[in-house]
Design a protein around this motif. Structure first.
Motif, PDB file in Angstrom:
ATOM      1  N   SER A 137      28.849  39.073  37.180  1.00  0.00           N
ATOM      2  CA  SER A 137      30.021  39.593  36.476  1.00  0.00           C
ATOM      3  C   SER A 137      31.269  39.502  37.352  1.00  0.00           C
ATOM      4  N   VAL A 138      31.116  39.710  38.640  1.00  0.00           N
ATOM      5  CA  VAL A 138      32.247  39.572  39.557  1.00  0.00           C
ATOM      6  C   VAL A 138      32.735  38.135  39.574  1.00  0.00           C
ATOM      7  N   LEU A 139      31.779  37.196  39.599  1.00  0.00           N
ATOM      8  CA  LEU A 139      32.133  35.775  39.607  1.00  0.00           C
ATOM      9  C   LEU A 139      32.781  35.364  38.291  1.00  0.00           C
ATOM     10  N   ALA A 140      32.239  35.857  37.177  1.00  0.00           N
ATOM     11  CA  ALA A 140      32.751  35.480  35.858  1.00  0.00           C
ATOM     12  C   ALA A 140      34.180  35.970  35.636  1.00  0.00           C
ATOM     13  N   MET A 141      34.496  37.143  36.154  1.00  0.00           N
ATOM     14  CA  MET A 141      35.826  37.707  35.937  1.00  0.00           C
ATOM     15  C   MET A 141      36.806  37.322  37.037  1.00  0.00           C
ATOM     16  N   GLY A 142      36.344  36.612  38.071  1.00  0.00           N
ATOM     17  CA  GLY A 142      37.227  36.147  39.128  1.00  0.00           C
ATOM     18  C   GLY A 142      37.807  37.247  39.993  1.00  0.00           C
ATOM     19  N   LEU A 143      37.131  38.374  40.070  1.00  0.00           N
ATOM     20  CA  LEU A 143      37.660  39.512  40.820  1.00  0.00           C
ATOM     21  C   LEU A 143      37.367  39.424  42.314  1.00  0.00           C
ATOM     22  N   GLY A 144      36.497  38.497  42.688  1.00  0.00           N
ATOM     23  CA  GLY A 144      36.154  38.356  44.094  1.00  0.00           C
ATOM     24  C   GLY A 144      37.248  37.728  44.931  1.00  0.00           C
ATOM     25  N   HIS A 145      38.296  37.224  44.277  1.00  0.00           N
ATOM     26  CA  HIS A 145      39.389  36.551  44.993  1.00  0.00           C
ATOM     27  C   HIS A 145      40.706  37.307  44.841  1.00  0.00           C
ATOM     28  N   THR A 146      40.636  38.584  44.501  1.00  0.00           N
ATOM     29  CA  THR A 146      41.828  39.405  44.345  1.00  0.00           C
ATOM     30  C   THR A 146      41.818  40.533  45.373  1.00  0.00           C
ATOM     31  N   LEU A 147      42.850  41.359  45.334  1.00  0.00           N
ATOM     32  CA  LEU A 147      42.908  42.504  46.236  1.00  0.00           C
ATOM     33  C   LEU A 147      41.813  43.526  45.934  1.00  0.00           C
ATOM     34  N   TYR A 148      41.196  43.387  44.743  1.00  0.00           N
ATOM     35  CA  TYR A 148      40.121  44.301  44.375  1.00  0.00           C
ATOM     36  C   TYR A 148      38.766  43.863  44.934  1.00  0.00           C
ATOM     37  N   ALA A 149      38.737  42.759  45.656  1.00  0.00           N
ATOM     38  CA  ALA A 149      37.471  42.190  46.129  1.00  0.00           C
ATOM     39  C   ALA A 149      36.664  43.192  46.955  1.00  0.00           C
ATOM     40  N   GLY A 150      37.340  44.008  47.764  1.00  0.00           N
ATOM     41  CA  GLY A 150      36.643  44.967  48.609  1.00  0.00           C
ATOM     42  C   GLY A 150      35.965  46.081  47.838  1.00  0.00           C
ATOM     43  N   LEU A 151      36.280  46.197  46.541  1.00  0.00           N
ATOM     44  CA  LEU A 151      35.681  47.244  45.714  1.00  0.00           C
ATOM     45  C   LEU A 151      34.567  46.712  44.820  1.00  0.00           C
ATOM     46  N   MET A 152      34.297  45.420  44.937  1.00  0.00           N
ATOM     47  CA  MET A 152      33.316  44.790  44.064  1.00  0.00           C
ATOM     48  C   MET A 152      31.885  44.930  44.590  1.00  0.00           C
ATOM     49  N   ASP A 153      31.450  46.167  44.737  1.00  0.00           N
ATOM     50  CA  ASP A 153      30.068  46.457  45.094  1.00  0.00           C
ATOM     51  C   ASP A 153      29.720  47.831  44.530  1.00  0.00           C
TER      52      ASP A 153
END
Length: 265
Positions: A137-153
């Motif tokens: 889901s992180v990969l699909a929404m592209g959130l791993g490359h934003t400032l929110y990346a550190g919260l994606m766990d």
């Protein structure tokens, strides 16, 4: 100051004890569930997550209706007071200025709480069936490359939801205060409740026509998509402060207009 807090808390109590407040909270959660229902049926639980469905919901046709639910509890305060002349009692107890300030603050706070409660209910319902986050889901929404990346766990995802909800709630509160101001010109509950949506689309279309940067596009701000520099703190604070300032401005407009209506009414 004591009279202000008394009237403010009294108005909040009226709002929180009303069926409209609780109905707005549950209605917002239900609307959000309906907006992702097709996605739920299509995926049938395969590899999806709360994060994925929450993000999909921001692109759904029903997303903008949260402004309606945010406005339900507090934006009709003046309409109600004008109809039953309750404002006369409030003005006798304090002043017109305190009445206006207390009404604005109660409207703003009630809209904040309505959006926050509805959003957390929505997330809670989804959490009963789906995990909060998955790598896909992180990969699909592209959130791993934003400032929110550190919260994606697992440890940070609730903080991410809190940030998104906070920004969205402040936008809803700002639009609710706009509706409260408009109600001093047109004391019609239907107009007051629908005006935030019309106002939102007006601002969105103006920003497109004028080709305004993302810093002034309400849709980008409300969805938490604006990245301010390399700072997550500024990314969160910028839209919150902007919506708070805009809400305060319309709050001043409301207080001035309500004073005129009360004096002439």
């Amino acid at each position: 100051m004591r009279k202000f807090f008394y009237l403010f808390l009294s108005t909040l109590k009226r709002i929180f004890l009303s069926k409209s407040f609780w109905g707005a909270c549950v209605g917002l959660a239900a609307m959000s569930l309906v907006s992702v229902y097709e996605e739920v049926i299509t995926l049938d639980g395969m590899g999806t997550s709360v994060l994925y469905l929450y993000e999909i919901g921001t692109y759904a046709n029903f997303w903008i209706l949260y402004l309606l639910f945010a406005a339900i509890p507090g934006s009709v305060i003046f309409c109600s007071d004008w109809e039953n002349r309750f404002f006369r009692l409030s003005v006798v107890r304090c002043t017109k200025r305190i009445y206006g300030a207390a009404s604005v603050c109660a409207c703003f706070v009630s809209a904040l709480i309505t959006v926050a409660a509805g959003e957390w209910l929505f997330i809670g319902f989804l959490w009963l069936r789906y995990p909060l986050i998955t790598p896909d889901s992180v990969l699909a929404m592209g959130l791993g490359h934003t400032l929110y990346a550190g919260l994606m766990d697992e440890a940070g995802i609730l903080v991410y939801f809190a940030i998104r909800i906070c920004i969205k709630a402040f936008c809803g509160a700002f639009c609710a205060v706009f509706a409260l101001w408009l109600s001093t010109w047109i004391t019609n509950i239907f107009v007051a409740l629908t005006s935030p949506i019309v106002f939102y689309f007006f601002l969105e279309n103006v920003s497109v026509v004028l080709r305004l940067p993302g810093q002034f596009q309400i849709a980008t701000l409300a969805k938490g998509h604006l990245m301010v520099g390399e700072s997550l703190t500024l990314t969160v604070l910028y839209p919150v402060i902007l919506f708070l300032a805009a809400g305060s401005l319309f709050g001043v407009f409301f207080s001035h207009r309500a004073k005129e209506r009360v004096e002439n009414g």
